[in-house]
Design a protein around this motif. Structure first.
Motif, short mmCIF file in Angstrom:
data_model
loop_
_atom_site.label_atom_id
_atom_site.label_comp_id
_atom_site.label_asym_id
_atom_site.label_seq_id
_atom_site.Cartn_x
_atom_site.Cartn_y
_atom_site.Cartn_z
N ASP A 428 15.69 84.52 96.36
CA ASP A 428 14.67 83.95 95.48
C ASP A 428 13.52 83.43 96.35
N TYR A 429 13.89 82.80 97.47
CA TYR A 429 12.90 82.30 98.41
C TYR A 429 13.50 82.19 99.81
N VAL A 430 12.62 81.98 100.80
CA VAL A 430 13.03 81.85 102.20
C VAL A 430 12.58 80.48 102.69
N ILE A 431 13.40 79.84 103.53
CA ILE A 431 13.00 78.57 104.14
C ILE A 431 12.87 78.77 105.65
N ILE A 432 11.82 78.19 106.22
CA ILE A 432 11.55 78.28 107.66
C ILE A 432 11.35 76.88 108.18
N LYS A 433 12.10 76.52 109.23
CA LYS A 433 12.01 75.16 109.78
C LYS A 433 11.84 75.23 111.29
N GLY A 434 11.02 74.32 111.81
CA GLY A 434 10.82 74.20 113.25
C GLY A 434 11.90 73.33 113.88
N SER A 435 11.93 73.36 115.22
CA SER A 435 12.90 72.54 115.93
C SER A 435 12.19 71.57 116.86
N GLY A 436 12.89 70.49 117.26
CA GLY A 436 12.32 69.52 118.19
C GLY A 436 11.06 68.90 117.63
N ASN A 437 9.97 68.99 118.41
CA ASN A 437 8.70 68.39 117.99
C ASN A 437 7.92 69.25 117.00
#
Length: 665
Positions: A428-437
């Motif tokens: 249905d959707y995609v999630i994108i997350k960064g790491s650290g700072n």
């Protein structure tokens, strides 16, 4: 015309002796007259075929003198723009184009006469009114822009072999002297590039050229377009790569296609900016081009817009038969240049809000005119990139690795990318997350597949139009696509962005910040000029997952991640493109993946407006921003049943069947 030219040369040669002006203004005109006298001397060498008889050192000296002739600063933005326009004559010298030299000489003399008339023998430094200088520049653009636009179209769609094609095909391209025949700025970079290519085995040069032209051919094949309808391909390249270009020309001719090698011109009539479209030499000066990219703001109004748009229409109409045979560009980019810290100077021309609206209208209508004659659903393109010696002491090693990178086994990537697509198509959707700072946290909404057996959301991108291999991409649904994209450092079109943070709501940019300049205003202006392209906001036109971990590992190995061209950088992690979708103006043309499924995500809520209001549907820009693996925490797809399937975790592919992508890491 020759009479006018001789009179202009004679008058310019007298300026130093006139002593009719004083102070900085006198210094300016004497200095520029000196430059134009140099132009006359070099043009005489070219016209009398004496250039080819000079030694390499003599050619270097002439090139250096032409391109490093100093400016005399006055603080007057009209005089500064005039000096920049004078430098635009240099390529015309080598093309023996007296007309384009002459009209700039006459512009110079008209401005000089205005200053002489204003002073009128007075002991005081009296200058003409700003409106008078504006009028001179204004009518120069009105009078000569139509011919300049006609020349641009003729260079793109030539009926005979053009200036650069003759150099590549018939001159000794192993000789460094040949580089100086173009009339572009030549430095150690161009010379060393050619010297290095001359040392490579012919099989390697051919491999480079074959990959380039085969990518172009496959681009037609995989999109179901008939390349046999096309008889003209345009090659864009950096001077120094002639051995590769020569074989590419031969390859295209074997396909039944002639080539055009147009020059990437930068002048007031042809259009300024920071991006050259065509073949190019070294940049005459990045800060210089930055300061003058908006010179047209000194005169731009609705009337000039109309004149220029009519010129495009008339030029394409006269070339409509050849335009229908144009297959698209084959682009050979270079990378490795040292970053430039641009300085915003007081007095630099800036487009007003009203002019920015005119620019957007002009860009949109230009594209609409072009697509009437060059059908987007029939043409294609390809892009490849190679490093220059500016990349540093590891140049040769990097160059060799890039050759290998550009020829990776695309079948292997195609198959593993299909596994990723099959998983994404459950979502249905995609999630994108960064790491650290890294503060990235964004949700991307996907189109609903009504027939999953025959439909897909993501294109399986192999080594065709975008070389090297390695990405899957889609056009997201804007509504519900929300969050923050953050990258610590990225280069876009040769410009560096530090600590770039972009907030989106329903797929549209709502906020942005970066740390390039001391003030918030300067940073926002930089972003608006060079990413938003004077729009108030842009949609997310593309979401993609790059899979080329070999490219990423190479970048880490040599510490060149921040200077990779977007062509390679976009394959080294997830990326977002702001502006139009990848299917802009071709939304109704069906596109299929190698597995036979139709890619249905070819538009979004903005491009869907194309039939009622193209100005609201298209933005005529597409800027990719990549989040590298080492700043990436997670990419997961969420299904309609709220099942979370993770594709990447902590910068590594964890989806079953994608293990080989982690090997280079």
């Amino acid at each position: 015309m020759e009479e006018r030219y001789e009179l202009s040369v004679e008058r310019i040669s007298q300026i130093a002796e006139d002593k009719l002006l004083s102070g900085k203004v006198n210094d300016f005109f004497v200095n520029e007259a000196g430059f134009l006298n140099l132009v006359y001397e070099v043009l005489d060498l070219v016209n009398n075929n004496k250039l080819c008889k000079l030694t390499l050192d003599e050619l270097r000296a002439i090139n250096k003198k032409l391109y490093e002739y100093p400016f005399a600063e006055t603080g007057n933005m009209y005089l500064s723009a005039l000096a920049a326009e004078m430098r635009a004559v240099i390529p015309y010298i080598f093309e023996k184009d007296i007309r384009n030299v002459l009209i700039r000489m006459e512009l110079f003399l008209e401005v000089y006469s205005a200053f002489v008339a204003a002073k009128d023998g007075s002991d005081e430094d009296i200058e003409p009114k700003t409106e008078e200088l504006k009028d001179i520049l204004y009518y120069y653009v009105c009078d000569y822009a139509p011919e300049a636009i006609k020349e641009k179209v003729n260079e793109m769609l030539p009926e005979e072999e053009d200036f650069a094609t003759k150099i590549v095909k018939y001159e000794d391209i192993t000789d460094l002297k040949t580089l100086y025949l173009y009339g572009e700025k030549i430095t150690e970079v161009e010379e060393k590039t050619l010297e290095y290519l001359n040392k490579l085995p012919e099989t390697t040069i051919r491999k480079m050229a074959d990959t380039f032209t085969e990518g172009y051919r496959i681009g037609f094949e995989v999109t179901g377009k008939d390349i046999n309808k096309k008889k003209l391909a345009e090659i864009r390249y950096h001077i120094g790569f002639e051995p590769v270009v020569k074989i590419a020309i031969d390859n295209f001719e074997k396909m039944g296609m002639k080539v055009s090698l147009r020059r990437g011109r930068m002048n007031l009539l042809a259009g300024r900016g920071l991006e050259r479209i065509g073949f190019e030499g070294a940049c005459p000066g990045r800060q210089f081009e930055f300061e003058h990219k908006d010179d047209l703001a000194l005169v731009l109004d609705k009337h000039i817009n109309t004149i220029r748009l009519n010129a495009w229409k008339n030029a394409f109409e006269k070339k409509k038969n050849i335009a229908s045979l144009y297959g698209g560009p084959a682009v050979m980019e270079v990378f490795g240049e040292k970053p430039t810290d641009y300085v915003t100077k007081e007095g630099m021309p800036r487009y007003s809000d009203k002019q920015q609206v005119l620019l957007r209208k002009y860009s949109s209508e230009c594209m609409a005119i072009r697509t009437q004659y060059i059908l987007e659903e029939e043409r294609s393109f390809t892009i490849i990139a190679f490093p220059t010696i500016e990349i540093g002491e590891n140049f040769e090693k990097i160059f060799d690795e890039v050759i290998e990178l550009n020829t990776l086994d695309y079948i292997k990537y195609r198959d593993v990318q299909q596994k990723i697509i099959d998983t994404l198509d459950k979502g249905d959707y995609v999630i994108i997350k960064g790491s650290g700072n890294n503060k990235t946290n964004i949700k991307v909404n996907l189109h609903e597949l009504k027939n999953p057996e025959k439909e897909t959301n993501f294109e399986n991108c192999v080594a065709d139009v975008n070389i090297p291999v390695g990405e899957v991409f889609t056009s997201p649904v804007l509504n519900g696509t929300d969050g923050v994209l953050h990258v610590s450092r990225v280069f876009l079109e040769g410009l560096e962005y530090k600590n770039l943070k972009i907030t989106v709501k329903d797929g549209m940019i709502t906020e942005y910040s970066l740390d390039n300049f001391p003030t918030k205003e300067e940073n926002e202006r930089f972003f608006k000029d060079n990413v938003l392209y004077h729009h108030e906001s842009l949609p997310i036109g593309e979401f993609a997952i790059g899979t080329n971990t070999t490219a990423y590992a190479m970048a880490k190995k040599y510490d060149i991640g921040n200077i990779l061209p977007i062509l390679i950088a976009e394959k080294t992690g997830p990326h977002f493109a702001f502006g139009d979708t990848c299917y802009s103006r071709c939304e109704d043309t069906k596109v299929y993946n190698p597995d036979g499924k139709e890619i249905i995500a070819r538009e979004n809520e903005k491009s869907a407006l194309r039939n009622e209001d193209p100005m609201k549907a298209y933005f005529d820009c597409h800027t990719d921003i990549t989040l590298p693996f080492d700043e990436l925490s997670e990419i997961s797809v969420v299904t309609y049943d709220n099942e979370v399937i993770t594709i990447i975790e902590d910068g590594r592919f964890v989806l079953e069947g994608t293990d080989f992508l982690n090997e280079p890491l």
